[in-house]
Design an enzyme around this catalytic site. Sequence first.
Site, PDB file in Angstrom:
ATOM      1  N   LYS A   1      -7.652  14.140   0.837  1.00 30.97           N
ATOM      2  CA  LYS A   1      -6.220  14.305   1.077  1.00 30.97           C
ATOM      3  C   LYS A   1      -5.574  12.937   1.279  1.00 30.97           C
ATOM      4  O   LYS A   1      -6.239  11.963   1.617  1.00 30.97           O
ATOM      5  CB  LYS A   1      -5.978  15.184   2.309  1.00 30.97           C
ATOM      6  CG  LYS A   1      -6.581  16.586   2.216  1.00 30.97           C
ATOM      7  CD  LYS A   1      -5.841  17.439   1.211  1.00 30.97           C
ATOM      8  CE  LYS A   1      -6.388  18.851   1.170  1.00 30.97           C
ATOM      9  NZ  LYS A   1      -7.559  19.005   0.298  1.00 30.97           N
ATOM     10  N   ASP A   2      -4.255  12.900   1.072  1.00 33.80           N
ATOM     11  CA  ASP A   2      -3.515  11.653   1.233  1.00 33.80           C
ATOM     12  C   ASP A   2      -3.698  11.089   2.635  1.00 33.80           C
ATOM     13  O   ASP A   2      -3.742  11.838   3.621  1.00 33.80           O
ATOM     14  CB  ASP A   2      -2.023  11.888   0.986  1.00 33.80           C
ATOM     15  CG  ASP A   2      -1.733  12.344  -0.433  1.00 33.80           C
ATOM     16  OD1 ASP A   2      -2.070  13.493  -0.739  1.00 33.80           O
ATOM     17  OD2 ASP A   2      -1.193  11.551  -1.214  1.00 33.80           O
ATOM     18  N   ALA A   3      -3.777   9.766   2.716  1.00 35.64           N
ATOM     19  CA  ALA A   3      -3.891   9.114   4.021  1.00 35.64           C
ATOM     20  C   ALA A   3      -2.531   9.007   4.701  1.00 35.64           C
ATOM     21  O   ALA A   3      -2.404   9.324   5.886  1.00 35.64           O
ATOM     22  CB  ALA A   3      -4.526   7.736   3.877  1.00 35.64           C
TER      23      ALA A   3
ATOM     24  N   GLN B   1      -3.336   6.592  -4.706  1.00 36.31           N
ATOM     25  CA  GLN B   1      -4.245   6.608  -3.554  1.00 36.31           C
ATOM     26  C   GLN B   1      -5.705   6.634  -3.965  1.00 36.31           C
ATOM     27  O   GLN B   1      -6.580   6.333  -3.155  1.00 36.31           O
ATOM     28  CB  GLN B   1      -3.916   7.768  -2.607  1.00 36.31           C
ATOM     29  CG  GLN B   1      -3.987   9.148  -3.226  1.00 36.31           C
ATOM     30  CD  GLN B   1      -2.667   9.607  -3.779  1.00 36.31           C
ATOM     31  OE1 GLN B   1      -1.985   8.885  -4.492  1.00 36.31           O
ATOM     32  NE2 GLN B   1      -2.282  10.831  -3.467  1.00 36.31           N
TER      33      GLN B   1
END
Length: 449
Positions: free
Chosen positions: A103-105, A187
């Site tokens: 998942k996105d940071a 990302q």
Amino acid sequence: MPLLSKAWLDRHVGMNYYISDCEGIGGRVKQSLEDFIVEEVLIDGQVVPTSLTQKPMPKIISKPGPWTWMIIEKRGIDAITLLLILSKRLGIDARDISFGGLKDALAITSQVVSVRGLSINNVPRELSKNIRVLEVFSMDRAFTTRDIWGNEFTVRVRGINEAGRDNITCIINQVMERGLPTYYGYQRFGLKRPNSHIIGKYIILGKFEEAINELLTHAYPTEPPRIREAREFIARTGNYAKALELIPRGYRYYPERAVLRHLSSNPRDFGNAIRKLPHELLTIYIEAYQSYIFNLALSERIGRNLPINMAVQGDMVVLLDERGLPTRHMIHVNEAMTNKVNELVKRSRAIPVAHLVGYSTKLLPGPQGDIELEVLRREGVDPSMFRVKSIPRLLIRGGYRPLFIRPSIFNISISGNDLTLVFRLPRGNYATVFLRELMKSGQPEVDFT
């Protein structure tokens, strides 16, 4: 002609073209973590919610077994940091932790994480100030990628331009008609330090000194001044022991500190320094390079005006299941079957794919295979190199990835100069790729952080 990106970062990670040729809406995302919410969507369509959206918890039936499934909400934490924190906080080997997707940071995200050998009674609700456990279940197996359909995104784009309202309609219509390219998003490579694919390439080439130098000494302009100064010090002096004092402690700089600790005592032992990094992290580096090759090949296909939402002779096509996800059934398209295959593509029962290059990849004749071969030759690599002989466990088999998707858009609203979007993407796809088409930023390293 396809619209060529002018952004340095786009070209750096292989996203050379847009699929839409409408003017972008501008704006910035991730001005706060609340601007970017990512909620996992299970294979049955249930959403794993964050506390912000107040959606109901999914109905997961507990089963007796050695695994504990946790619904985790994290704020501003990347996948590797999450893995390290879970391992340390719960006293569990990292190999006994699994999740369905990264998942996105720079976001608030929710997902299911499974841990083996931990009782549900021993799971703390607060794993750190930025990681909360919302629910736990006893289960008989690990949670894996097969358990998720994809992700639902709630995104705010702030400060769109005056023409944004009109441009949104134009862009979305073209994306839905032509298909959204399945580029790997920023990302995958890093926004502040977009070099995971560079490190990965050096590793498969066996150039461990160059990999270490990229990890330690390449200072990127978006990094904090203190970190840039530390990297420049390492490049200038090669004093690894002193550098260990300059690089902050903490999970964010764990890779740098891990190799610096080894090099402090063994200054030229770059191969074993690389081996000090977790296998999972080394795999991420190699897969980032694999993703870069995919992006380059997809860009080349778009640049040659070949469709991504239709198969051409020589393409590989994968059949889709009733949920629209790829199966293992493949078709090599010849001239006689092209029209029939494209009827399946139009009905969302099949989709053209390209290689994710690995040691088992066999390139086939045809426009896509020719493009992939040209990209590999320019890069100076071949599929066999994805079996890293000097690190025996480090091997990437390879596979396929669809050339396009169509986002499922649930809501579009504009308030002042801010756009809010709610949409879903199948697993393995990046919201930033869709947002990139909308915004057409000239400086994504700024506008996406």
